[in-house]
Every structure is written in C-alpha cells, then in structure tokens.
Scaffold this motif. Structure first.
Motif, PDB file in Angstrom:
ATOM      1  N   GLY A 158      32.848  29.481  40.370  1.00 18.90           N
ATOM      2  CA  GLY A 158      33.337  30.279  41.480  1.00 18.90           C
ATOM      3  C   GLY A 158      34.785  29.949  41.805  1.00 18.90           C
ATOM      4  N   PHE A 159      35.117  28.657  41.809  1.00 15.50           N
ATOM      5  CA  PHE A 159      36.506  28.258  42.065  1.00 15.50           C
ATOM      6  C   PHE A 159      37.414  28.642  40.904  1.00 15.50           C
ATOM      7  CE2 PHE A 159      34.784  25.234  45.320  1.00 15.50           C
ATOM      8  CZ  PHE A 159      35.541  25.714  46.378  1.00 15.50           C
ATOM      9  N   TYR A 160      36.932  28.530  39.669  1.00 15.83           N
ATOM     10  CA  TYR A 160      37.718  29.022  38.532  1.00 15.83           C
ATOM     11  C   TYR A 160      38.058  30.499  38.733  1.00 15.83           C
ATOM     12  CZ  TYR A 160      37.079  25.067  35.227  1.00 15.83           C
ATOM     13  OH  TYR A 160      37.121  23.864  34.581  1.00 15.83           O
ATOM     14  N   GLY A 161      37.034  31.287  39.080  1.00 16.83           N
ATOM     15  CA  GLY A 161      37.242  32.710  39.267  1.00 16.83           C
ATOM     16  C   GLY A 161      38.208  33.010  40.397  1.00 16.83           C
ATOM     17  N   LEU A 162      38.074  32.277  41.503  1.00 13.96           N
ATOM     18  CA  LEU A 162      38.971  32.472  42.642  1.00 13.96           C
ATOM     19  C   LEU A 162      40.416  32.174  42.262  1.00 13.96           C
ATOM     20  CD1 LEU A 162      39.599  32.903  45.656  1.00 13.96           C
ATOM     21  CD2 LEU A 162      38.983  30.492  46.031  1.00 13.96           C
ATOM     22  N   MET A 163      40.621  31.081  41.551  1.00 11.79           N
ATOM     23  CA  MET A 163      41.983  30.696  41.187  1.00 11.79           C
ATOM     24  C   MET A 163      42.586  31.661  40.176  1.00 11.79           C
ATOM     25  SD  MET A 163      41.646  26.543  41.074  1.00 11.79           S
ATOM     26  CE  MET A 163      43.401  26.312  40.936  1.00 11.79           C
ATOM     27  N   ALA A 164      41.766  32.159  39.250  1.00 16.93           N
ATOM     28  CA  ALA A 164      42.259  33.156  38.300  1.00 16.93           C
ATOM     29  C   ALA A 164      42.636  34.447  39.032  1.00 16.93           C
ATOM     30  CB  ALA A 164      41.209  33.436  37.237  1.00 16.93           C
ATOM     31  N   PHE A 165      41.813  34.825  40.010  1.00 19.71           N
ATOM     32  CA  PHE A 165      42.093  36.022  40.805  1.00 19.71           C
ATOM     33  C   PHE A 165      43.390  35.870  41.590  1.00 19.71           C
ATOM     34  CE2 PHE A 165      41.721  38.253  44.889  1.00 19.71           C
ATOM     35  CZ  PHE A 165      41.615  39.565  44.440  1.00 19.71           C
ATOM     36  N   LEU A 166      43.574  34.706  42.221  1.00 22.11           N
ATOM     37  CA  LEU A 166      44.790  34.461  42.994  1.00 22.11           C
ATOM     38  C   LEU A 166      46.025  34.442  42.102  1.00 22.11           C
ATOM     39  CD1 LEU A 166      43.537  31.660  45.437  1.00 22.11           C
ATOM     40  CD2 LEU A 166      43.933  34.092  45.955  1.00 22.11           C
ATOM     41  N   SER A 167      45.827  34.098  40.822  1.00 21.73           N
ATOM     42  CA  SER A 167      46.953  34.065  39.879  1.00 21.73           C
ATOM     43  C   SER A 167      47.188  35.426  39.234  1.00 21.73           C
ATOM     44  CB  SER A 167      46.695  33.020  38.787  1.00 21.73           C
ATOM     45  OG  SER A 167      46.595  31.718  39.356  1.00 21.73           O
ATOM     46  N   GLY A 168      46.329  36.404  39.533  1.00 26.87           N
ATOM     47  CA  GLY A 168      46.517  37.752  39.009  1.00 26.87           C
ATOM     48  C   GLY A 168      45.842  38.035  37.690  1.00 26.87           C
ATOM     49  N   ASP A 169      45.074  37.082  37.163  1.00 24.83           N
ATOM     50  CA  ASP A 169      44.364  37.295  35.896  1.00 24.83           C
ATOM     51  C   ASP A 169      42.952  37.780  36.204  1.00 24.83           C
ATOM     52  OD1 ASP A 169      43.192  37.220  33.379  1.00 24.83           O
ATOM     53  OD2 ASP A 169      44.254  35.412  32.774  1.00 24.83           O
ATOM     54  N   ILE A 170      42.807  39.090  36.424  1.00 29.96           N
ATOM     55  CA  ILE A 170      41.533  39.652  36.855  1.00 29.96           C
ATOM     56  C   ILE A 170      40.466  39.506  35.782  1.00 29.96           C
ATOM     57  CG2 ILE A 170      40.387  41.705  37.756  1.00 29.96           C
ATOM     58  CD1 ILE A 170      42.590  40.459  39.530  1.00 29.96           C
ATOM     59  N   GLY A 171      40.842  39.702  34.519  1.00 35.09           N
ATOM     60  CA  GLY A 171      39.871  39.587  33.440  1.00 35.09           C
ATOM     61  C   GLY A 171      39.237  38.205  33.376  1.00 35.09           C
ATOM     62  N   PHE A 172      40.069  37.167  33.458  1.00 34.20           N
ATOM     63  CA  PHE A 172      39.547  35.797  33.405  1.00 34.20           C
ATOM     64  C   PHE A 172      38.763  35.475  34.674  1.00 34.20           C
ATOM     65  CE2 PHE A 172      40.233  31.061  33.069  1.00 34.20           C
ATOM     66  CZ  PHE A 172      39.512  30.917  31.887  1.00 34.20           C
TER      67      PHE A 172
END
Length: 330
Positions: A158-172
C-alpha cells in the motif's frame, strides 16, 4: 495500460480483492489432509488449518495485473512463477531446505542481474541479490501468527503504491496497490481466528515481490534504497535479530521455533489479535515515516533511519529484559 486512470485503479483493485477473497473462501472448503498445517510443539495454533492461502492471493494479483497490462520485467514474472511452483510443492511434499534455497538464490540472482545489468556495479548487485534472497525467506519466518504477514503485505505494498502515485507513476502504483488489495482479501480469512494460512506458496513470492518492487522503484527514481528497508522494517528487524541470536548459539536457523518477538508477544498473553494490531501500528508508523522522508535530503533520511534503529533497539532490549512468563499458545 489498457484502461485509463482512475478506471484502471478501480478495476485492478476490485479484481485483485474479489478474486483473492473468493478463491481463498473456496480453498478453505477444499478439505484435504495434504494441505493442512497440523499443530506441533512449536506452533501457535491448536487445530489443523489449510496452508495454501497464497494461491488465492497470487491469483488475485496476477489476474489484476493481466487485466491492466502491468508493465513488469519478464524476470519478475518468471521469478514469481518459479518461486510459487517450488513453494506449493514444499507445502505439500516438504522439499529439502538446500534445494529450496538454491532455487531462491538462482531466482534472486537472475532477477537482480537482469534488472541491474547496465549499472556495472557488481558489489551492489551481489548485495541486493542477497537482500532479495533474504526477503524471499523472511516472510516465511514471520508467517506464524494470525493476520501478521497479511497485514505486512497490505501496508507494505500500500505504501509502495502511494509513493508511486505521489511520484506520478500511475502504472507502478496500480501494480503495487493490486498486491495490497489481494492481501486484504486474504486477510479477511486470516485475521484471528485464522481459517487459512499464507503458506510457502504465498510467503516466498510475497517476500520476493517486496524486495523486487523496492528495487524497481529505486531504479526508476521513485525512492531511495532506505525506503523499502524502512517500510518492511518490522519484519526485517524481527527476523534478522532472532535468527542472528540463534546462529550465534549454534542452533539451526531453518528449524521451526517460537523465539521470534511476535511469537513471544502472542505467548505472553497478548494473543494473536492484539499482536497483529500492535504490529499494524508499527507498520503504519514505519511506512508513514518512509513516505515523509523520501522527499528529504540524504542526511535527513539517514537521521530518520538511525532514529528508527534506536527505537527498534529499545524495543528489543525491553523484550529481552522482560521476565514476564508466557501465558500459553492462545
């Protein structure tokens, strides 16, 4: 991605959750002695429980990834398949430790070598390969109390996904959040009193993914190498400290035991439910710290890691100095 954000996120999470939840519900009803975990003197459970919940969790993850065409390197897909294959055989037939570790090492080496080939920093490749190998087995060591491993997967990815989202990498982000959603489907069956366990087939690939997704995120510039270590630190610290102490005493670290700190918490009278809830609190704090520190300077990130190291040292000393007798298995 085949689907546009945010539809891709919603679709992936729903597929991962419902496939995981429904397939695990079916596995619980599939009563056969070859997939039951029978309690022994080192167990924390008192009745036979199915140990193949990881099949349902992986089914949810894989189908969600296929539905949104998750862009992952081929070695990651192959690694999951190989590790899941030997692990399900081990859950049923008990594969010798040496054979399993050889397969785990080859998968870790092949994946890290292929992902980091362009770096030409071989000491780093070797170090991360050993870290991936350790993470593959770490989840298996920690999958001994109701709701604990499922919670770590939920919070960690969940935190991986949140951080990827905040960085703009929606796919990851979708790729990682799918793992978290599938783990929630598993956790609803695994929280105390657990009706099914993760088993090697779930624990080994989950540990592999925790390490490899952390590596991919670092290589893509989404976070520093400190971030995966901090997010999964509740499991990393418990396993590393416990097995190091056993190794120094000359004990066989691969043999089952009840000396992990989470096992001692369960036996001390807290029980499975309270141990899991306390673990969730620690996971939440560690993950939130990782999210915050990721945008900070390198010296601040190091300071955060050192602070957490001090916290863990204090918790370990408190536990080791405690003279409170164990209250039993349940």
């Amino acid at each position: 991605m085949l689907l546009d954000f945010p539809l891709s996120v919603v679709a992936a999470l729903l597929i991962a959750f419902f496939v995981s939840y429904c397939s695990i519900a079916w596995l619980i009803q599939w009563k056969t002695s070859v997939v039951l975990d029978y309690p022994n003197s080192r167990s924390l459970h008192t009745r036979p429980v199915p140990r193949i919940g990881g099949i349902g969790l992986l089914a949810g993850v894989i189908l969600a990834w296929l539905a949104v065409s998750a862009q992952l390197p081929v070695p990651v897909w192959l690694g999951i398949g190989i590790l899941a294959g030997i692990s399900i055989v081990d859950d049923i037939r008990n594969v010798p430790v040496g054979y399993r570790l050889c397969v785990h090492f080859l998968v870790a080496l092949g994946c890290c070598f292929s992902l980091m080939l362009d770096l030409h920093e071989w000491p780093l490749v070797v170090g991360i390969t050993l870290a991936v190998l350790w993470m593959c087995n770490l989840f298996n060591f920690m999958d001994g109390s109701d709701g604990l491993a499922g919670g770590m997967i939920l919070f960690g990815f969940g935190f991986y996904g949140l951080m990827a989202f905040l960085s703009g990498d929606i796919g990851f982000a979708v790729t990682n959040l799918s793992v978290a959603a599938a783990s929630l489907g598993f956790l609803l069956h695994n929280f105390h009193p657990a009706r099914i366990f993760l088993g090697d087939v779930g624990a080994i690939p989950s540990g592999f993914l925790a390490a490899v997704m952390g590596l991919i995120g670092w290589m893509n510039g989404l976070w520093s190498l400190w971030v995966p270590l901090l997010i999964f630190s509740p499991f990393i610290v418990d396993t590393t400290v416990t097995l190091t102490k056993r190794l120094l005493r000359g004990e066989k670290i691969w043999q089952a035991h009840r000396e992990h700190y989470y096992q001692r918490m369960v036996q001390s009278g807290l029980g499975h439910k309270n141990t899991a809830l306390l673990g969730y609190g620690l996971m939440l704090l560690a993950g939130a710290s990782a999210v915050w520190m990721n945008g900070q300077a390198a010296n601040i990130q190091l300071a955060v890691v050192l602070i957490w190291g001090t916290i863990y040292l204090g918790l370990i000393l408190m536990a080791d100095l405690s003279k409170k007798p164990y209250a039993g298995e349940r």
